[in-house]
Design an enzyme around this catalytic site. Sequence first.
Site, PDB file in Angstrom:
ATOM      1  N   MET A  15       0.830  -1.204   0.000  1.00 20.16           N
ATOM      2  CA  MET A  15       0.000   0.000   0.000  1.00 20.16           C
ATOM      3  C   MET A  15       0.861   1.250   0.000  1.00 20.16           C
ATOM      4  O   MET A  15       0.524   2.250  -0.647  1.00 20.16           O
ATOM      5  CB  MET A  15      -0.930  -0.010   1.211  1.00 20.16           C
ATOM      6  CG  MET A  15      -2.007   1.071   1.165  1.00 20.16           C
ATOM      7  SD  MET A  15      -3.136   0.854  -0.224  1.00 20.16           S
ATOM      8  CE  MET A  15      -3.536   2.571  -0.596  1.00 20.16           C
ATOM      9  N   HIS A 156      -9.849 -11.569   1.534  1.00 26.06           N
ATOM     10  CA  HIS A 156      -8.628 -10.783   1.373  1.00 26.06           C
ATOM     11  C   HIS A 156      -7.429 -11.704   1.151  1.00 26.06           C
ATOM     12  O   HIS A 156      -7.521 -12.917   1.332  1.00 26.06           O
ATOM     13  CB  HIS A 156      -8.373  -9.896   2.598  1.00 26.06           C
ATOM     14  CG  HIS A 156      -9.224  -8.665   2.638  1.00 26.06           C
ATOM     15  ND1 HIS A 156     -10.516  -8.679   3.103  1.00 26.06           N
ATOM     16  CD2 HIS A 156      -8.973  -7.379   2.265  1.00 26.06           C
ATOM     17  CE1 HIS A 156     -11.025  -7.458   3.018  1.00 26.06           C
ATOM     18  NE2 HIS A 156     -10.105  -6.647   2.517  1.00 26.06           N
ATOM     19  N   LYS A 160      -3.169 -10.582   5.141  1.00 26.03           N
ATOM     20  CA  LYS A 160      -3.966  -9.727   6.032  1.00 26.03           C
ATOM     21  C   LYS A 160      -4.029 -10.340   7.422  1.00 26.03           C
ATOM     22  O   LYS A 160      -4.305 -11.528   7.567  1.00 26.03           O
ATOM     23  CB  LYS A 160      -5.373  -9.516   5.472  1.00 26.03           C
ATOM     24  CG  LYS A 160      -6.181  -8.489   6.265  1.00 26.03           C
ATOM     25  CD  LYS A 160      -7.440  -8.073   5.525  1.00 26.03           C
ATOM     26  CE  LYS A 160      -8.265  -7.073   6.325  1.00 26.03           C
ATOM     27  NZ  LYS A 160      -7.525  -5.822   6.604  1.00 26.03           N
TER      28      LYS A 160
END
Length: 268
Positions: A15, A156, A160
């Site tokens: 991210m 996900h 995660k």
Amino acid sequence: MNQLKIAVAGASGRMGHMLIETILEAQDATLTGALDIAASPAVGSDAAAFLGKPAGVLIESDFAKGLANSEFLIDFTRPEGTLQHLEYCAAHNIKMIIGTTGFDAAGKAAIAAAAEKTAIMFAPNMSVGVNVTMKLLEMAAKNFSEGYDIEIIEAHHRHKVDAPSGTAIKMGEVIAGALGKELNDVAVWAREGVTGARDPSSIGFATVRGGDIIGDHTVLFAGIGERIEISHKSSSRVSYAHGSLRAARFLADKKTGLYDMQDVLGLR
């Protein structure tokens, strides 16, 4: 044009990379800082080295160095790291966009307290699509309040660390709120063994983890003779990055306060 001076936490992560790339492409934003944990091999390297075109911003583990020139910090890391960043930002009047999930009640209370000192955007999902979906769920819940069983299914990637996802929990909170209930009073977080018949007032959750799934969420309203599914599927983290920049623009003229993406999109 005034530039948004933005730092990124978790700069060497998936991210973090997407945020850095998006900031560098934006006309109204400048990458002014990058943070990572001290143990990261990326510390000391250029934050945009992965793009093959250095940005002139080094990844730092020291908050004072990493945030020296920044007005905003975008943070999609882990609760323990975000809370450390939060303390520093509140003390130094740096606005935060928090996409980290998995906070306990104490963590959420700390964020609310910090918002009395600086402006904070706190949302489990920065995607515009997800937040419009939340509004659709509110409308659906009010119309499917009787005779429909509600289940939330999320999937996900294998990395995660929290479950259910923050987005799934927020969806549950929105639905429960529309029904005049508290989620913790009606949530069934998992099922195993002989569970008995389904409580018609419950909201069920199911979690999938595997591969490189960015984030899929489906809410099922199952009635007799029909079922309605409202889904959102993410194919790239870029939607989270674009939403984060939109959040920074929203916070630009705010001094203090706690906001979420519903505020940004005018969906209140």
